[in-house]
Design a protein around this motif. Structure first.
Motif, PDB file in Angstrom:
ATOM      1  N   LEU A 172      28.755 -51.563  -6.496  1.00  0.00           N
ATOM      2  CA  LEU A 172      29.886 -52.319  -7.023  1.00  0.00           C
ATOM      3  C   LEU A 172      30.730 -52.805  -5.853  1.00  0.00           C
ATOM      4  N   ASP A 173      30.975 -54.094  -5.816  1.00  0.00           N
ATOM      5  CA  ASP A 173      31.777 -54.685  -4.727  1.00  0.00           C
ATOM      6  C   ASP A 173      31.270 -54.237  -3.360  1.00  0.00           C
ATOM      7  N   GLY A 174      29.970 -54.214  -3.202  1.00  0.00           N
ATOM      8  CA  GLY A 174      29.387 -53.902  -1.900  1.00  0.00           C
ATOM      9  C   GLY A 174      29.353 -52.427  -1.562  1.00  0.00           C
ATOM     10  N   ARG A 175      29.810 -51.581  -2.487  1.00  0.00           N
ATOM     11  CA  ARG A 175      29.828 -50.142  -2.195  1.00  0.00           C
ATOM     12  C   ARG A 175      28.982 -49.389  -3.201  1.00  0.00           C
ATOM     13  N   TYR A 176      28.240 -48.398  -2.703  1.00  0.00           N
ATOM     14  CA  TYR A 176      27.427 -47.595  -3.612  1.00  0.00           C
ATOM     15  C   TYR A 176      28.291 -46.568  -4.347  1.00  0.00           C
ATOM     16  N   HIS A 177      27.994 -46.393  -5.633  1.00  0.00           N
ATOM     17  CA  HIS A 177      28.635 -45.360  -6.436  1.00  0.00           C
ATOM     18  C   HIS A 177      27.529 -44.465  -6.967  1.00  0.00           C
ATOM     19  N   TYR A 178      27.778 -43.165  -6.997  1.00  0.00           N
ATOM     20  CA  TYR A 178      26.719 -42.201  -7.338  1.00  0.00           C
ATOM     21  C   TYR A 178      27.082 -41.426  -8.607  1.00  0.00           C
ATOM     22  N   PHE A 179      26.064 -41.236  -9.451  1.00  0.00           N
ATOM     23  CA  PHE A 179      26.291 -40.545 -10.729  1.00  0.00           C
ATOM     24  C   PHE A 179      25.211 -39.502 -10.969  1.00  0.00           C
ATOM     25  N   CYS A 180      25.596 -38.494 -11.784  1.00  0.00           N
ATOM     26  CA  CYS A 180      24.637 -37.427 -12.077  1.00  0.00           C
ATOM     27  C   CYS A 180      23.656 -37.860 -13.163  1.00  0.00           C
ATOM     28  N   CYS A 181      24.044 -38.838 -14.012  1.00  0.00           N
ATOM     29  CA  CYS A 181      23.171 -39.260 -15.116  1.00  0.00           C
ATOM     30  C   CYS A 181      23.576 -40.664 -15.547  1.00  0.00           C
ATOM     31  N   HIS A 182      22.743 -41.255 -16.420  1.00  0.00           N
ATOM     32  CA  HIS A 182      23.021 -42.628 -16.863  1.00  0.00           C
ATOM     33  C   HIS A 182      24.250 -42.697 -17.771  1.00  0.00           C
ATOM     34  N   THR A 183      24.544 -41.602 -18.487  1.00  0.00           N
ATOM     35  CA  THR A 183      25.746 -41.590 -19.334  1.00  0.00           C
ATOM     36  C   THR A 183      26.997 -41.742 -18.469  1.00  0.00           C
ATOM     37  N   CYS A 184      27.061 -40.962 -17.391  1.00  0.00           N
ATOM     38  CA  CYS A 184      28.206 -41.062 -16.483  1.00  0.00           C
ATOM     39  C   CYS A 184      28.276 -42.467 -15.878  1.00  0.00           C
ATOM     40  N   GLU A 185      27.118 -43.023 -15.532  1.00  0.00           N
ATOM     41  CA  GLU A 185      27.087 -44.367 -14.954  1.00  0.00           C
ATOM     42  C   GLU A 185      27.682 -45.371 -15.945  1.00  0.00           C
ATOM     43  N   ARG A 186      27.262 -45.246 -17.219  1.00  0.00           N
ATOM     44  CA  ARG A 186      27.716 -46.200 -18.236  1.00  0.00           C
ATOM     45  C   ARG A 186      29.235 -46.085 -18.441  1.00  0.00           C
ATOM     46  N   LEU A 187      29.721 -44.838 -18.564  1.00  0.00           N
ATOM     47  CA  LEU A 187      31.164 -44.619 -18.755  1.00  0.00           C
ATOM     48  C   LEU A 187      31.959 -45.215 -17.595  1.00  0.00           C
ATOM     49  N   TYR A 188      31.471 -44.974 -16.394  1.00  0.00           N
ATOM     50  CA  TYR A 188      32.167 -45.440 -15.199  1.00  0.00           C
ATOM     51  C   TYR A 188      32.185 -46.967 -15.144  1.00  0.00           C
ATOM     52  N   LEU A 189      31.017 -47.566 -15.422  1.00  0.00           N
ATOM     53  CA  LEU A 189      30.928 -49.024 -15.346  1.00  0.00           C
ATOM     54  C   LEU A 189      31.815 -49.683 -16.394  1.00  0.00           C
ATOM     55  N   GLU A 190      31.886 -49.070 -17.595  1.00  0.00           N
ATOM     56  CA  GLU A 190      32.766 -49.621 -18.638  1.00  0.00           C
ATOM     57  C   GLU A 190      34.214 -49.612 -18.167  1.00  0.00           C
ATOM     58  N   LYS A 191      34.625 -48.451 -17.599  1.00  0.00           N
ATOM     59  CA  LYS A 191      35.997 -48.337 -17.093  1.00  0.00           C
ATOM     60  C   LYS A 191      36.258 -49.354 -15.986  1.00  0.00           C
ATOM     61  N   TYR A 192      35.264 -49.436 -15.082  1.00  0.00           N
ATOM     62  CA  TYR A 192      35.369 -50.310 -13.923  1.00  0.00           C
ATOM     63  C   TYR A 192      35.559 -51.761 -14.373  1.00  0.00           C
ATOM     64  N   ARG A 193      34.750 -52.177 -15.381  1.00  0.00           N
ATOM     65  CA  ARG A 193      34.836 -53.560 -15.867  1.00  0.00           C
ATOM     66  C   ARG A 193      36.177 -53.817 -16.560  1.00  0.00           C
ATOM     67  N   ARG A 194      36.652 -52.806 -17.321  1.00  0.00           N
ATOM     68  CA  ARG A 194      37.953 -52.960 -17.988  1.00  0.00           C
ATOM     69  C   ARG A 194      39.063 -53.172 -16.966  1.00  0.00           C
ATOM     70  N   ILE A 195      39.016 -52.356 -15.908  1.00  0.00           N
ATOM     71  CA  ILE A 195      40.057 -52.450 -14.875  1.00  0.00           C
ATOM     72  C   ILE A 195      39.992 -53.801 -14.166  1.00  0.00           C
ATOM     73  N   ARG A 196      38.758 -54.232 -13.862  1.00  0.00           N
ATOM     74  CA  ARG A 196      38.585 -55.535 -13.199  1.00  0.00           C
ATOM     75  C   ARG A 196      39.099 -56.669 -14.079  1.00  0.00           C
ATOM     76  N   ALA A 197      38.754 -56.581 -15.391  1.00  0.00           N
ATOM     77  CA  ALA A 197      39.161 -57.640 -16.321  1.00  0.00           C
ATOM     78  C   ALA A 197      40.680 -57.684 -16.438  1.00  0.00           C
ATOM     79  N   ALA A 198      41.304 -56.494 -16.508  1.00  0.00           N
ATOM     80  CA  ALA A 198      42.760 -56.434 -16.606  1.00  0.00           C
ATOM     81  C   ALA A 198      43.398 -57.016 -15.346  1.00  0.00           C
ATOM     82  N   ALA A 199      42.792 -56.736 -14.199  1.00  0.00           N
ATOM     83  CA  ALA A 199      43.325 -57.235 -12.928  1.00  0.00           C
ATOM     84  C   ALA A 199      43.210 -58.764 -12.892  1.00  0.00           C
ATOM     85  N   ARG A 200      42.094 -59.273 -13.424  1.00  0.00           N
ATOM     86  CA  ARG A 200      41.887 -60.726 -13.426  1.00  0.00           C
ATOM     87  C   ARG A 200      42.930 -61.416 -14.318  1.00  0.00           C
TER      88      ARG A 200
END
Ligand SMILES: [Zn+2]
Length: 203
Positions: A172-200
């Motif tokens: 994400l944005d040129g930086r690697y993010h690490y997760f223990c499982c795909h569920t954590c990845e999905r939760l994180y990406l959802e949050k990340y996109r929400r924050i990005r959208a709000a910032a935009r």
């Protein structure tokens, strides 16, 4: 978590030669220069690569190496180790079995040892100190990377729990993010996109 083959190979190259250029590393391990550059930046951000230092020969610089074995009450070993770690002369500190601390000391002047011993002995919770003075250095290597494939202690970016085996990786944005499982990845990406959208929306 397990580091992948590329990260492990980069670390092994740098351990052999800390001044190796990105180009030289890329050539040696068969990846592109931008790959080495981004992987290395990532290893620095994760705190796995802490810096790049020169290797000095203590004998030629007439430094004296001393090993101290410090005995404390088992429950106070961490506090004592923290106090020791704050001192410049303590170069490496290993906590062993409860209540035992091994300290590598480097001295510019042999006479300083008595002062250091007096200082350590008078520290709270120290029950005793043994010293071993080196007269000659036969081998002095930085901590090694023992295996081909390396493991790193990096918690999951979402749940902060340990990552066992291969991590789930997202860039994400040129930086690697690490997760223990795909569920954590999905939760994180959802949050990340929400924050990005709000910032935009704000801009
Ligand atoms: Zn997780």
């Amino acid at each position: 978590m397990d580091l992948d083959a590329t990260d492990s190979a980069i670390l092994h190259c740098l351990q052999d030669d800390g001044r190796a250029s990105l180009r030289a590393i890329a050539k040696k391990i068969g990846v592109s220069v931008p790959t080495v550059s981004s992987r290395l930046k990532n290893l620095e951000q994760l705190g796995i690569v802490r810096g790049y230092r020169v290797l000095l020969d203590p004998d030629r610089l007439e430094a004296t190496g001393v090993a101290l074995v410090v005995k404390t009450k088992p429950r106070t070993a961490d506090d004592v180790a923290q106090r020791l770690a704050a001192r410049d002369w303590a170069r490496r500190i290993l906590l062993g079995r409860p209540g035992w601390i091994l300290v590598d000391v480097s001295l510019a002047h042999r006479e300083d040892l008595d002062l250091i011993l007096a200082e350590v002995t008078s520290m709270p919770d120290v029950a005793g100190v043994q010293e071993y003075v080196g007269l000659r250095t036969l081998k002095d290597e930085p901590p090694i990377l023992p295996r081909d494939r390396l493991r790193a202690n990096v918690p999951c970016f979402e749940c902060r729990g340990p990552i066992l085996g291969e991590p789930v990786k997202a860039r994400l944005d040129g930086r690697y993010h690490y997760f223990c499982c795909h569920t954590c990845e999905r939760l994180y990406l959802e949050k990340y996109r929400r924050i990005r959208a709000a910032a935009r929306k704000r801009t």
